[in-house]
Scaffold this motif. Structure first.
Motif, PDB file in Angstrom:
ATOM      1  N   ASP A   1      14.329   2.557   5.669  1.00 55.53           N
ATOM      2  CA  ASP A   1      13.840   2.799   4.314  1.00 55.53           C
ATOM      3  C   ASP A   1      12.305   2.927   4.317  1.00 55.53           C
ATOM      4  O   ASP A   1      11.730   3.762   3.616  1.00 55.53           O
ATOM      5  N   LEU A   2      11.679   2.098   5.161  1.00 55.94           N
ATOM      6  CA  LEU A   2      10.220   2.103   5.260  1.00 55.94           C
ATOM      7  C   LEU A   2       9.702   3.500   5.615  1.00 55.94           C
ATOM      8  O   LEU A   2       8.653   3.933   5.106  1.00 55.94           O
ATOM      9  N   ALA A   3      10.440   4.205   6.458  1.00 54.41           N
ATOM     10  CA  ALA A   3      10.005   5.554   6.863  1.00 54.41           C
ATOM     11  C   ALA A   3       9.902   6.462   5.629  1.00 54.41           C
ATOM     12  O   ALA A   3       8.976   7.284   5.527  1.00 54.41           O
ATOM     13  N   THR A   4      10.836   6.314   4.704  1.00 53.32           N
ATOM     14  CA  THR A   4      10.792   7.117   3.472  1.00 53.32           C
ATOM     15  C   THR A   4       9.505   6.827   2.699  1.00 53.32           C
ATOM     16  O   THR A   4       8.826   7.742   2.237  1.00 53.32           O
ATOM     17  N   HIS A   5       9.182   5.531   2.568  1.00 51.67           N
ATOM     18  CA  HIS A   5       7.980   5.153   1.798  1.00 51.67           C
ATOM     19  C   HIS A   5       6.700   5.599   2.517  1.00 51.67           C
ATOM     20  O   HIS A   5       5.731   6.005   1.870  1.00 51.67           O
ATOM     21  N   LEU A   6       6.704   5.520   3.843  1.00 46.27           N
ATOM     22  CA  LEU A   6       5.533   5.973   4.613  1.00 46.27           C
ATOM     23  C   LEU A   6       5.320   7.467   4.424  1.00 46.27           C
ATOM     24  O   LEU A   6       4.209   7.924   4.155  1.00 46.27           O
ATOM     25  N   LEU A   7       6.413   8.234   4.532  1.00 44.10           N
ATOM     26  CA  LEU A   7       6.288   9.684   4.412  1.00 44.10           C
ATOM     27  C   LEU A   7       5.877  10.074   2.992  1.00 44.10           C
ATOM     28  O   LEU A   7       4.994  10.909   2.793  1.00 44.10           O
ATOM     29  N   ARG A   8       6.498   9.436   1.985  1.00 45.12           N
ATOM     30  CA  ARG A   8       6.148   9.775   0.595  1.00 45.12           C
ATOM     31  C   ARG A   8       4.667   9.491   0.349  1.00 45.12           C
ATOM     32  O   ARG A   8       3.956  10.308  -0.235  1.00 45.12           O
ATOM     33  N   THR A   9       4.204   8.330   0.818  1.00 47.04           N
ATOM     34  CA  THR A   9       2.816   7.934   0.597  1.00 47.04           C
ATOM     35  C   THR A   9       1.872   8.920   1.292  1.00 47.04           C
ATOM     36  O   THR A   9       0.838   9.309   0.740  1.00 47.04           O
ATOM     37  N   LYS A  10       2.249   9.358   2.495  1.00 47.15           N
ATOM     38  CA  LYS A  10       1.440  10.347   3.233  1.00 47.15           C
ATOM     39  C   LYS A  10       1.375  11.663   2.456  1.00 47.15           C
ATOM     40  O   LYS A  10       0.291  12.232   2.269  1.00 47.15           O
ATOM     41  N   LEU A  11       2.520  12.131   1.965  1.00 44.49           N
ATOM     42  CA  LEU A  11       2.549  13.405   1.227  1.00 44.49           C
ATOM     43  C   LEU A  11       1.730  13.316  -0.055  1.00 44.49           C
ATOM     44  O   LEU A  11       0.977  14.239  -0.390  1.00 44.49           O
ATOM     45  N   LEU A  12       1.832  12.179  -0.758  1.00 45.15           N
ATOM     46  CA  LEU A  12       1.055  12.006  -1.999  1.00 45.15           C
ATOM     47  C   LEU A  12      -0.446  11.973  -1.671  1.00 45.15           C
ATOM     48  O   LEU A  12      -1.254  12.559  -2.390  1.00 45.15           O
ATOM     49  N   ALA A  13      -0.795  11.310  -0.556  1.00 44.18           N
ATOM     50  CA  ALA A  13      -2.215  11.228  -0.160  1.00 44.18           C
ATOM     51  C   ALA A  13      -2.749  12.608   0.209  1.00 44.18           C
ATOM     52  O   ALA A  13      -3.945  12.881   0.059  1.00 44.18           O
ATOM     53  N   GLU A  14      -1.869  13.502   0.657  1.00 46.16           N
ATOM     54  CA  GLU A  14      -2.279  14.882   0.977  1.00 46.16           C
ATOM     55  C   GLU A  14      -2.386  15.744  -0.280  1.00 46.16           C
ATOM     56  O   GLU A  14      -2.658  16.935  -0.198  1.00 46.16           O
ATOM     57  N   GLY A  15      -2.082  15.137  -1.422  1.00 46.02           N
ATOM     58  CA  GLY A  15      -2.240  15.877  -2.681  1.00 46.02           C
ATOM     59  C   GLY A  15      -0.949  16.488  -3.199  1.00 46.02           C
ATOM     60  O   GLY A  15      -0.966  17.216  -4.192  1.00 46.02           O
ATOM     61  N   ARG A  16       0.188  16.221  -2.518  1.00 50.42           N
ATOM     62  CA  ARG A  16       1.467  16.751  -3.009  1.00 50.42           C
ATOM     63  C   ARG A  16       1.915  15.944  -4.226  1.00 50.42           C
ATOM     64  O   ARG A  16       1.543  14.787  -4.399  1.00 50.42           O
TER      65      ARG A  16
ATOM     66  N   GLY B   1       0.798  -1.226   0.000  1.00 50.09           N
ATOM     67  CA  GLY B   1       0.000   0.000   0.000  1.00 50.09           C
ATOM     68  C   GLY B   1       0.827   1.271   0.000  1.00 50.09           C
ATOM     69  O   GLY B   1       0.280   2.374   0.059  1.00 50.09           O
ATOM     70  N   LEU B   2       2.148   1.139  -0.065  1.00 54.10           N
ATOM     71  CA  LEU B   2       3.031   2.317  -0.040  1.00 54.10           C
ATOM     72  C   LEU B   2       3.586   2.604  -1.422  1.00 54.10           C
ATOM     73  O   LEU B   2       3.791   1.691  -2.223  1.00 54.10           O
ATOM     74  N   TYR B   3       3.874   3.876  -1.683  1.00 52.54           N
ATOM     75  CA  TYR B   3       4.434   4.268  -2.977  1.00 52.54           C
ATOM     76  C   TYR B   3       5.955   4.231  -2.869  1.00 52.54           C
ATOM     77  O   TYR B   3       6.555   5.031  -2.127  1.00 52.54           O
ATOM     78  N   VAL B   4       6.552   3.297  -3.598  1.00 54.35           N
ATOM     79  CA  VAL B   4       8.014   3.124  -3.563  1.00 54.35           C
ATOM     80  C   VAL B   4       8.594   3.634  -4.884  1.00 54.35           C
ATOM     81  O   VAL B   4       8.081   3.312  -5.951  1.00 54.35           O
ATOM     82  N   SER B   5       9.650   4.416  -4.790  1.00 57.86           N
ATOM     83  CA  SER B   5      10.303   4.974  -5.977  1.00 57.86           C
ATOM     84  C   SER B   5      11.791   4.601  -5.895  1.00 57.86           C
ATOM     85  O   SER B   5      12.611   5.378  -5.415  1.00 57.86           O
ATOM     86  N   PRO B   6      12.127   3.378  -6.324  1.00 66.32           N
ATOM     87  CA  PRO B   6      13.453   2.819  -6.005  1.00 66.32           C
ATOM     88  C   PRO B   6      14.630   3.681  -6.484  1.00 66.32           C
ATOM     89  O   PRO B   6      15.607   3.827  -5.730  1.00 66.32           O
ATOM     90  N   ASP B   7      14.537   4.244  -7.674  1.00 66.42           N
ATOM     91  CA  ASP B   7      15.685   5.012  -8.171  1.00 66.42           C
ATOM     92  C   ASP B   7      15.794   6.366  -7.466  1.00 66.42           C
ATOM     93  O   ASP B   7      16.894   6.811  -7.121  1.00 66.42           O
ATOM     94  N   VAL B   8      14.654   6.996  -7.224  1.00 62.71           N
ATOM     95  CA  VAL B   8      14.664   8.264  -6.465  1.00 62.71           C
ATOM     96  C   VAL B   8      15.275   8.006  -5.079  1.00 62.71           C
ATOM     97  O   VAL B   8      16.092   8.789  -4.586  1.00 62.71           O
ATOM     98  N   ASP B   9      14.905   6.882  -4.467  1.00 61.46           N
ATOM     99  CA  ASP B   9      15.437   6.581  -3.134  1.00 61.46           C
ATOM    100  C   ASP B   9      16.947   6.359  -3.177  1.00 61.46           C
ATOM    101  O   ASP B   9      17.677   6.885  -2.327  1.00 61.46           O
ATOM    102  N   SER B  10      17.432   5.598  -4.159  1.00 63.04           N
ATOM    103  CA  SER B  10      18.882   5.338  -4.220  1.00 63.04           C
ATOM    104  C   SER B  10      19.654   6.640  -4.387  1.00 63.04           C
ATOM    105  O   SER B  10      20.695   6.847  -3.761  1.00 63.04           O
ATOM    106  N   ILE B  11      19.137   7.522  -5.234  1.00 63.06           N
ATOM    107  CA  ILE B  11      19.827   8.794  -5.467  1.00 63.06           C
ATOM    108  C   ILE B  11      19.747   9.685  -4.218  1.00 63.06           C
ATOM    109  O   ILE B  11      20.726  10.325  -3.830  1.00 63.06           O
TER     110      ILE B  11
END
Ligand code: GDP
Length: 319
Positions: free
Chosen positions: A93-108, A41-51
């Motif tokens: 790493d999970l914290a990154t995906h949780l935060l990204r998913t939260k921000l996207l859900a807020e419309g960012r 249920g989380l939005y993962v962006s593997p290349d963005v995360d590696s960079i």
């Protein structure tokens, strides 16, 4: 500003070298998002995360992805709960995906979420997803139409590849700042990333290839191919499926409409010589990046070729 187009593995190694030899504020990195996927249920962006992690000095060098020294308690717990566990996500790493998913859900947008997370992690370079719209890399195999992560991670890129598609690319628009980062750069670098599934999706976003052709900045690529093989990963099989020869000639041909210089390995000197009369120019050096010194050396070579003046003032070498 120096602009880099990249995926996650070869790309992160190259960016690691650059951040050691130029002030990080000077770097804008345009990142492939064709590998992005939903996981638990989380939005993962593997290349963005590696960079992001490499620029925050957090990337695990042993694994080449994820956070150095991370633990995997959540992954283990999910496995025990009967959830799929083929895509490894560390706890940090999970914290990154949780935060990204939260921000996207807020419309960012993905760009906003990326800027927010990278700034919180102390990154001073600019990281731009290629687009804020979804572009999904699909790999067509005899076992079916696979998402990139199913092909690459779940099935360990063992399936023969029939074709690769970038679903959504034709309708996508580059993220804010992407085209300007290419047209107004002092130099544009293509990291030694997979030409098909990392650079390919970026070039498939309408407008990006045109910007590369139009920019007055020198465009320099580092080859991910040495001899007739990829340094690592599935690039060779994917290139064959896309009708690209697995060699520096194939890489040069794939980028011939905008590339000025291709950096190839010394092992390819003879082939480089035979390409000499054509565009791009080919420059040979040792392009294997094993150590921090290798990475910094390649970054310096690329900078010297593209922007001789930038290295005139000795930059303080980071870490
Ligand atoms: P992905 O998003 O994880 O697929 O990562 P990239 O596309 O950025 O990187 C994968 C490519 O990096 C592969 O095609 C490799 O051949 C290439 N690569 C990995 N390590 C090196 C290296 O040390 N030197 C060079 N020249 N290429 C490398």
């Amino acid at each position: 500003v120096i602009t880099i187009l990249t995926g996650g593995t070869g790309g992160a190694k190259f960016v690691d070298g650059l951040r050691r030899v130029v002030p990080p504020e000077e770097l804008t990195i345009i990142v492939n998002t064709g590998d992005d996927h939903e996981w638990w249920g989380l939005y993962v962006s593997p290349d963005v995360d590696s960079i992001t992690y490499v620029l925050a000095n957090m990337l695990s060098n042993e694994r080449g992805w994820g956070v150095r020294g991370d633990t995997f308690h959540c992954l283990q717990a999910m496995k025990e709960l009967g959830e799929p566990a083929w895509f490894s996500v560390g706890d940090r790493d999970l914290a990154t995906h949780l935060l990204r998913t939260k921000l996207l859900a807020e419309g960012r947008t993905l760009s906003d979420a990326t800027a927010h997370i990278s700034q919180k992690l102390g990154v001073r370079s600019r990281i731009l997803p290629m687009s804020d719209m979804r572009v999904d890399t699909h790999v067509d195999t005899p076992a079916g139409d696979l998402s990139f992560e199913e092909y690459f991670v779940k099935r360990r890129y063992q399936d023969p590849v029939k074709a690769v598609r970038f679903v959504g690319a034709a309708e996508a628009v580059p993220a804010d700042g992407v085209l300007e980062a290419i047209t107004s750069a002092q130099a544009v670098f293509l990291a030694p990333s997979n030409p098909v599934t990392s650079i390919g999706p970026i070039l498939a976003v309408p407008g990006i290839r045109e910007a590369l052709k139009a920019t007055s900045a020198p465009v320099v690529a580092i080859s991910p191919i040495i001899g007739k093989a990829a340094v690592s990963g599935p690039a060779a099989g994917l290139m064959v499926a896309q009708g690209i020869e697995v060699s520096i000639s194939g890489v040069a041909a794939a980028y011939s409409d905008f590339l000025d210089v291709l950096i190839a390995d010394l092992a390819d000197s003879a082939l480089a010589e035979s390409l000499a009369s054509n565009r791009p120019q080919v420059h040979c050096t040792d392009i294997l990046m094993r150590t921090a010194e290798d990475k910094a050396r390649i970054a310096r070579t690329v900078l010297t070729l593209a922007l001789p003046e930038i290295l005139a003032e000795p930059a303080a070498e980071a870490q």
